[in-house]
Design a protein around this motif. Structure first.
Motif, PDB file in Angstrom:
ATOM      1  N   UNK A 106       2.086   4.369  -0.417  1.00  0.00           N
ATOM      2  CA  UNK A 106       1.998   5.802  -0.642  1.00  0.00           C
ATOM      3  C   UNK A 106       3.069   6.297  -1.598  1.00  0.00           C
ATOM      4  N   UNK A 107       3.711   5.356  -2.279  1.00  0.00           N
ATOM      5  CA  UNK A 107       4.692   5.760  -3.269  1.00  0.00           C
ATOM      6  C   UNK A 107       5.950   6.362  -2.675  1.00  0.00           C
ATOM      7  N   UNK A 159      -7.997  10.511   9.227  1.00  0.00           N
ATOM      8  CA  UNK A 159      -8.111   9.605  10.370  1.00  0.00           C
ATOM      9  C   UNK A 159      -6.816   8.818  10.535  1.00  0.00           C
ATOM     10  N   UNK A 160      -6.270   8.389   9.397  1.00  0.00           N
ATOM     11  CA  UNK A 160      -4.997   7.666   9.459  1.00  0.00           C
ATOM     12  C   UNK A 160      -3.916   8.548  10.088  1.00  0.00           C
ATOM     13  N   UNK A 161      -3.904   9.817   9.683  1.00  0.00           N
ATOM     14  CA  UNK A 161      -2.921  10.741  10.234  1.00  0.00           C
ATOM     15  C   UNK A 161      -3.057  10.884  11.735  1.00  0.00           C
ATOM     16  N   UNK A 162      -4.306  11.006  12.203  1.00  0.00           N
ATOM     17  CA  UNK A 162      -4.517  11.142  13.653  1.00  0.00           C
ATOM     18  C   UNK A 162      -3.989   9.910  14.374  1.00  0.00           C
ATOM     19  N   UNK A 198      10.209   1.077  11.078  1.00  0.00           N
ATOM     20  CA  UNK A 198       8.994   0.264  11.083  1.00  0.00           C
ATOM     21  C   UNK A 198       7.748   1.125  10.881  1.00  0.00           C
ATOM     22  N   UNK A 199       7.927   2.221  10.154  1.00  0.00           N
ATOM     23  CA  UNK A 199       6.796   3.103   9.895  1.00  0.00           C
ATOM     24  C   UNK A 199       5.747   2.409   9.026  1.00  0.00           C
ATOM     25  N   UNK A 239       0.221   1.061   7.916  1.00  0.00           N
ATOM     26  CA  UNK A 239      -0.741   0.138   7.319  1.00  0.00           C
ATOM     27  C   UNK A 239      -1.868  -0.184   8.301  1.00  0.00           C
ATOM     28  N   UNK A 240      -1.512  -0.378   9.577  1.00  0.00           N
ATOM     29  CA  UNK A 240      -2.537  -0.644  10.591  1.00  0.00           C
ATOM     30  C   UNK A 240      -3.466   0.565  10.708  1.00  0.00           C
ATOM     31  N   UNK A 241      -2.860   1.766  10.741  1.00  0.00           N
ATOM     32  CA  UNK A 241      -3.673   2.976  10.861  1.00  0.00           C
ATOM     33  C   UNK A 241      -4.602   3.123   9.663  1.00  0.00           C
ATOM     34  N   UNK A 242      -4.079   2.765   8.498  1.00  0.00           N
ATOM     35  CA  UNK A 242      -4.883   2.860   7.274  1.00  0.00           C
ATOM     36  C   UNK A 242      -6.084   1.908   7.372  1.00  0.00           C
ATOM     37  N   UNK A 243      -5.814   0.665   7.810  1.00  0.00           N
ATOM     38  CA  UNK A 243      -6.908  -0.311   7.929  1.00  0.00           C
ATOM     39  C   UNK A 243      -7.949   0.179   8.924  1.00  0.00           C
ATOM     40  N   UNK A 244      -7.464   0.755  10.049  1.00  0.00           N
ATOM     41  CA  UNK A 244      -8.389   1.247  11.059  1.00  0.00           C
ATOM     42  C   UNK A 244      -9.239   2.377  10.503  1.00  0.00           C
ATOM     43  N   UNK A 245      -8.602   3.282   9.764  1.00  0.00           N
ATOM     44  CA  UNK A 245      -9.336   4.416   9.217  1.00  0.00           C
ATOM     45  C   UNK A 245     -10.378   3.949   8.213  1.00  0.00           C
TER      46      UNK A 245
END
Lengths: 529, 478
Positions: free
Chosen positions: A78-79, B321-324, B461-462, B467-473
Motif C-alpha cells: 500500500x505504499x 472487505x479487507x478493512x472489515x 506485524x500489521x 496481507x491475509x485480509x487482502x487475500x481473503x477479500x
C-alpha cells in the motif's frame, strides 16, 4: 544508508522507550524506585541529547533535501513504509525536543513526588513521540507519532496536574483529537490520490486545485488546534495552568511547534495554490490572535495563564511568517518557533521555581522578590526580555524577520502583527514589576530562597541558547536557509505554472484501487518543481 | 451425489470440533465433573486442534456446493477460534467463583463455535441457517447460564425472544429470495442476479429482511435493543464471548452474502448499509456517555464498533472487505482484553460492574490499569495502538469509494467515542478510589497481557495481517 552509517534517527527516537523499559523493570521500595527512575530517565535523555548532537555536527546545511534518511518496508503493497529523515526545517526541532526533555526531567526532580516512575515513563514516551514526529517521512508514521503524543500528555496533565486537571486534560485530549481526525481524512485522500504515503513523493505530487482547498481545510483543522490559532486556542490556557511545570514546558516548547511544523511540512509545500488562496484567512486569524490574546494576557492574574496567552500571541506571529510565503517570513517563523520553544519553556520554569516554594501562581501573592532572589530576578529578566524581543536575545531575530516578511506582503499586516511586540512588552514588564519589583511586604516571602544549584543547572543551557541565538543567529539559521529557499522557490514555481489539474474533480469520487493514479500524479510533478 | 462432490474432508475442522464437543460432554457426564476446569482445558485443546486442522485442509466446495472453504472463511474461522479460546479461558475462574462452574459451559461454547464456523463457510442459504441456529441456540443457553440469577435468566430470555424474531425475519427473507431466484445456492443466486432486470421488488424485500436478521446478530442500529440488556445481564465471560466470536461470524456472513450472491444489487442495499452504519456509530458514541455500568458501556461500544466495521461493507470493494477483516481482527483482542480487566473487578468475593469501581486502579494495580488504558486508547482509535489501524483501513475504503459523508461522520463520532473511553482512564488514574480488587487469577492476567501485547505491538506485524485480509477479500470478490 546515510552519512553516519547507522540508523541515527531511529536510535534517537526509540532509545527513550528503552529507558522506559528499564524504569519499569526497577523493583524495590517506593523511594528507591523513584530515585532510580529519575536517574535512569535523566541519563537516557542525556544520551539521546548527545546522539542528537551528532545530527548537529554531521548535518549538511547546504543541502535542501532530506538527510540521515532511513527506509524500511512496512505495509509495502500500500505504499506505506517506515521512513525517517530530517531536513533543515525539522533538524533543529529534533534538537529542541532532545534539549528540553532532560531540562524537564531535571526540573521535576523534586516537584514530582507521587508516582515518579510513571511520570518519568510518560516523559520518555513523550520524547519518543515528539522526536519521531519531526523525523517521520511517511504520512502514516507521522500521523501515528502526531496523535501518539496525546496519550502521555493526557496522563501528565491528568495525573500530576493542578486542581482542575481532569477538565483540562479531557479538554486538551478531545480538542486535539477532533482536529487530528480531520487530518486523517486528508491523509486518506492523499494516499488514495498518490498511491503512497511517502512524503518525499507527496511533496512532488501536484494535487488538483479543488482537492487542495479541501485538504488545506482538513490540515487547518488539525494544525490550528495544535498551534493554537484563535479561536480554537481555548484549550491551551487550561492545559497550561493545570499541567505540572515540566508538562507546561514541553507543551509550550515543543507541542505548540507541531502545528506550525505541520503547516511548513504539509500545507505550504504540498498545497501551494491553496496556501496562497487561504493566506488572507490565515493572516486574519493570526492578527486577531496577536492583538486579542495580548490584551487578554494583560488582564491575567495567574502567571501561567499570562504566559499561556502570550504563547498564543507569539504563535500568531509565527503563522503570519509562514503564510507570508517569502524567505524572510518563513525563516523568521522558524527562528521564532525555536526561540519561543526555548524562551517560553524557560518562562514556565521560572514560574515553576516560585510555585514550588509558595504553591501559588497568583501574581498578587508575590512582590519584591528581587531583594531575596537576585539570581532568579536576573534569569527571569533575561527570558522576559527575550520574550519581548529585545535585540541581543533570540526573540528579536524572529520578530524582525517576520515583520520584514509581512511588510513584503502588505503594510497593514506588518503593522498589526508587530503590535504584538509592543503589547508583549506591556504585559511582560507589568508581570515582572508586580512579581519582582516593589517592596517585599508579604511576610511569608521573607524566607524565600534563591535558585538552588539544581535549578541553576536547569536554566544554564537555556540561558546560553537564548543569548547565542540572539547574538549569532546565523549559526542556527544556516541550518534551514537552503531548505527554506527551496520551499519558497517551489511555492512560487507552483503558483506561476498554470494549474493544469484545476479542472480535475476531487479524487475518490469513483471507485479505483490505490495507486492507480500514482503514475500520472508523479509524472506531472514538473508543476511543483 | 458422488464422492468427489462430497469432498467432506474440507469440513474436517468442524467435524473434529463437533466430535470433541460431544466427547467432552460425555466425559463431563461420566466423570461427574463439577468444577469444569478439566472440561475447559479440553475445550481449549479441541479448539486448538480445529485451528491446526484448518491449516491442513485445502480449499474448494464440499457437500455438493453447500459448503465452501476459501481464504475468506479460513481467515474468519481463525478469528472465531481465537475468540472462542479467549472466551473459554476467561470463563474458568469466574464461573468457579460464581458457583456456575459446570462442564456444560465449555461444551456450549464449542458447539456455538461449530455453528459459527459453518456460518462463515456457508455457500447455501440452508447451510447458513443451520450454522446460525446452532450458534444462536448455544448462546441463548449461555446467556442464561447463571440460572439462579434473575438478571441472567432475563438476559437469556430476552435474547431468545428477540433472537427468534430475527431468525424469523431472516427465514422470511430467505424464502422470498428462494421464491424469486429459484435457488438457495449462493453461486446460483449470483448468476441469476447478474442481469439487473432480475432485481424485482419482492427480491429486494427479501434481501432487506435478510439484512435485518443479520444486523440483529451484529447488534447494529436499529436492531441493537437487546445488546445493552443482554450484555449487562449475562455472566461476564458470556458477555466477553458474545462481543468477540459471534460478532466476527455474523459480520463475516453479512460480507459473504452481500458482496457475494447479492453483489450485483450493491446499488440497492448500499444506501441501507450506509444508514445502518451511521446510526450505529452515532448511537454507539452517544449512548455510551451516560452509562454507569461498564458492561452496558461495552455494549454501546460494541454497537459503535460494528458501525465502523459496516463502513467497509458499505464500500462493497476489496478494500472495504479487507478493512472489515482487519477491524474484526483487532477488535476481538481489544474486546477480550477489556473484558479480562472487567472480570478482574472483584471485591469482597463479588464481581463489581460500576465504572466508578475502577477508581484508583492506577494506584492499586498499576499493571492492570496500564493494560486497560491500552485497550481504551486503542478502542478510541489512537495510534500507534491496533484500533487505529482498524479505523484507518475502513476509512480508507470509504474515501476510495467517495463516501465522504460516511467518513466524516465516522471520524467525528470517533471523537465522541474517545470521550467515554478516556473517561474510563480518567477514573482509573485521576480519581481517588477505594481499596484495590481481589488478587486476579492467572488466566485473566494471561489473557489481558496477551491481548495487551497484540494491541500495543500490532504496528509491528500489521503487514502480514493485512496481507491475509487482502487475500481473503480477493477470494470473496474474485
Amino acid at each position: 544508508m546515510n552519512q553516519v552509517g547507522f540508523p541515527l534517527l531511529s536510535l534517537i527516537t526509540f532509545l527513550p522507550l528503552l529507558g522506559g523499559a528499564v524504569i519499569m523493570s526497577v523493583r524495590g521500595d517506593e523511594a528507591t524506585v523513584a530515585q532510580n527512575a529519575r536517574w535512569t530517565a535523566l541519563w537516557t535523555s542525556l544520551i539521546v541529547l548527545g546522539l542528537s548532537l551528532i545530527l548537529w555536527w554531521r548535518f549538511d546545511p547546504a543541502l535542501a533535501g532530506f538527510q540521515f534518511a532511513e527506509s524500511l518496508p512496512w505495509l509495502p503493497e500500500f505504499g506505506v513504509g517506515y521512513r525517517m529523515g530530517v531536513d533543515g526545517i525539522s533538524v533543529l526541532f529534533v534538537l529542541l525536543s532532545t534539549l528540553l526533555t532532560p531540562v524537564c526531567i531535571l526540573a521535576s526532580w523534586e516537584a514530582i513526588t507521587t508516582r515518579v516512575r510513571e511520570f518519568m515513563l510518560a516523559f520518555l514516551v513523550l520524547e519518543t513521540m515528539m522526536v519521531g514526529m519531526f523525523c517521520a517521512l511517511d504520512f502514516v508514521v507521522f500521523y501515528m507519532f502526531f496523535e501518539g503524543v496525546l496519550i502521555p500528555m493526557y496522563l501528565i496533565i491528568g495525573v500530576w496536574g493542578g486542581p482542575r486537571r481532569v477538565y483540562a486534560a479531557i479538554k486538551f485530549f478531545l480538542y486535539t483529537l477532533a482536529g487530528s481526525v480531520l487530518m486523517l481524512l486528508a491523509l486518506l485522500a492523499m494516499w488514495h490520490f498518490a498511491g503512497t504515503t511517502d512524503m518525499t513523493v507527496l511533496l512532488r505530487t501536484a494535487f488538483p486545485q479543488t482537492m487542495q482547498y479541501w485538504l488545506f481545510l482538513a490540515f487547518l483543522a488539525s494544525f490550528a488546534v495544535k498551534v493554537p490559532m484563535w479561536p480554537v486556542h481555548t484549550w491551551l490556557p487550561d492545559a497550561h495552568v493545570e499541567a505540572p511545570t515540566a508538562g507546561s514546558v514541553i507543551l509550550a516548547g515543543v507541542l505548540l511547534k507541531m502545528g506550525a511544523y505541520g503547516f511548513l511540512r504539509f500545507s505550504v509545500p504540498m498545497l501551494p495554490q491553496a496556501s496562497a488562496y487561504f493566506a488572507p484567512l490565515m493572516f486574519t486569524l493570526s492578527v486577531v490572535a496577536v492583538i486579542y490574546t495580548s490584551l487578554v494576557a494583560l488582564a491575567q492574574t495567574d502567571m501561567k495563564k499570562l504566559i499561556a496567552y502570550s504563547s498564543v500571541a507569539h504563535m500568531g506571529v509565527v503563522t503570519v511568517g509562514i503564510f507570508s510565503l517569502n524567505i524572510q517570513g518563513v525563516s523568521g517563523a522558524l527562528f521564532q518557533m525555536l526561540s519561543h520553544g526555548v524562551v517560553s519553556g524557560a518562562l514556565f520554569l521560572c514560574v515553576g521555581v516560585i510555585y514550588d516554594r509558595m504553591h501559588t501562581r497568583e501574581i498578587a501573592r508575590y512582590g519584591g522578590l528581587s531583594d531575596r532572589m537576585p539570581a532568579y530576578a536576573l534569569t527571569f529578566m533575561l527570558f522576559m526580555m527575550a520574550s519581548v524581543g529585545l535585540p541581543g536575545t533570540s526573540g528579536f531575530v524572529g520578530e524582525i524577520l517576520v515583520a520584514i516578511g509581512a511588510l513584503r506582503v502588505n503594510f497593514w499586516l506588518a503593522l498589526l502583527s508587530s503590535t504584538g511586540m509592543i503589547l508583549g512588552a506591556a504585559y511582560m514588564l507589568y508581570l515582572y514589576r508586580r512579581v519582582l519589583f516593589g517592596r517585599l511586604t508579604k511576610p511569608d516571602l521573607r524566607g524565600i530562597l534563591d535558585l538552588s544549584p539544581r535549578e541553576a543547572l536547569v536554566f544554564a543551557p537555556l540561558v546560553v541558547v537564548t543569548l547565542w541565538m540572539g547574538v549569532y543567529p546565523s549559526s542556527f539559521s544556516h541550518f534551514f536557509d537552503a531548505s527554506v529557499a527551496a520551499l519558497v522557490r517551489n511555492q512560487q514555481a507552483a503558483m506561476a505554472a498554470p494549474a493544469r489539474h484545476a479542472l480535475l474533480t476531487m479524487a475518490g469520487e469513483e471507485v479505483v484501487g490505490p495507486g492507480s493514479r500514482a503514475v500520472s500524479a508523479v509524472g506531472s510533478s514538473g508543476d511543483a518543481r | 451425489m458422488n464422492g468427489t462432490l462430497m469432498n467432506w474432508t474440507l469440513a474436517l475442522p468442524e467435524i473434529a470440533l463437533s466430535l470433541s464437543g460431544m466427547a467432552i460432554l460425555l466425559f463431563g457426564v461420566l466423570r461427574k465433573e463439577e468444577r469444569g476446569f478439566l472440561a475447559s482445558m479440553l475445550a481449549i485443546g479441541a479448539l486448538l486442534l480445529a485451528g491446526v486442522l484448518m491449516t491442513a485442509t485445502g480449499a474448494g466446495h464440499a457437500y455438493d456446493g453447500q459448503f465452501v472453504v476459501d481464504p475468506f472463511s479460513v481467515a474468519l474461522k481463525l478469528l472465531i477460534l481465537a475468540g472462542a479460546i479467549l472466551g473459554v479461558a476467561l470463563s474458568v475462574d469466574y464461573n468457579r467463583a460464581e458457583g456456575i462452574g459446570r462442564f456444560e459451559f465449555p461444551v456450549l461454547i464449542v458447539m456455538a463455535t461449530v455453528g459459527m464456523m459453518v456460518m462463515v463457510s456457508a455457500a447455501n442459504l440452508m447451510t447458513l441457517y443451520l450454522g446460525l441456529e446452532l450458534q444462536s441456540l448455544s448462546i441463548y443457553v449461555l446467556a442464561a447460564f447463571a440460572r439462579d440469577n434473575l438478571r441472567s435468566a432475563e438476559a437469556g430470555l430476552k435474547y431468545f425472544v428477540l433472537g427468534a424474531l430475527a431468525s424469523g425475519l431472516l427465514l422470511y427473507g430467505m424464502t422470498l429470495v428462494y421464491g424469486f431466484t429459484g435457488t438457495m445456492d449462493f453461486v446460483g443466486i449470483a448468476t441469476g442476479l447478474a442481469d439487473p432486470a432480475q432485481a424485482s421488488a419482492g427480491l429486494i424485500v427479501g434481501v432487506v429482511f435478510i439484512l435485518a436478521g443479520l444486523a440483529f446478530k451484529v447488534s447494529a442500529v436499529p436492531f441493537h435493543m437487546w445488546t445493552p440488556d443482554v450484555y449487562e445481564g449475562a455472566p461476564t465471560p458470556v458477555t466477553a464471548f458474545l462481543s468477540t466470536a459471534p460478532k466476527v461470524a455474523a459480520m463475516g456472513l453479512l460480507l459473504r452474502l452481500m458482496v457475494g450472491p447479492f453483489g450485483h444489487l450493491l446499488a440497492q442495499w448500499q444506501g441501507l448499509v450506509v444508514l445502518i452504519s451511521i446510526a450505529s456509530m452515532l448511537l454507539g458514541a452517544l449512548g455510551a456517555i451516560g452509562q454507569r455500568n461498564i458492561k452496558r458501556l461495552m455494549a454501546y461500544s460494541s454497537i459503535g464498533h460494528m458501525g465502523y466495521a459496516l463502513i467497509g461493507l458499505a464500500a462493497g470493494t476489496v478494500t472495504g472487505v479487507r478493512g472489515v477483516l482487519v477491524y474484526l481482527a483487532v477488535y476481538i483482542f481489544m474486546s477480550a482484553g477489556a473484558f479480562a480487566v472487567i472480570l478482574a473487578m472483584r471485591r469482597g468475593g463479588r464481581a463489581v460492574e460500576g465504572i466508578a469501581d475502577l477508581a484508583g486502579l492506577g494506584r492499586s494495580d498499576p499493571a492492570l490499569a496500564m493494560l486497560m488504558s491500552v485497550f481504551m486508547f486503542s478502542m478510541a482509535g489512537i495510534p500507534p495502538l491496533s484500533g487505529f489501524f482498524g479505523k484507518l483501513y475502513v476509512f480508507l475504503a470509504a474515501v476510495q469509494s467517495g463516501m465522504w459523508t460516511l467518513a466524516i461522520i465516522g471520524v467525528l463520532t470517533s471523537v465522541v467515542g474517545a470521550f467515554y473511553y478516556v473517561r474510563i482512564i480518567k477514573v482509573m488514574y485521576f480519581d481517588a478510589g477505594e481499596t484495590g480488587f481481589a488478587a486476579r487469577p492467572a488466566t485473566l492476567s494471561i489473557v489481558a497481557a496477551g491481548s495487551g501485547l497484540v494491541t500495543l505491538l500490532f504496528a509491528l506485524f500489521a503487514a502480514p495481517v493485512i496481507a491475509v485480509a487482502e487475500a481473503a477479500a480477493r477470494a470473496l470478490l474474485g
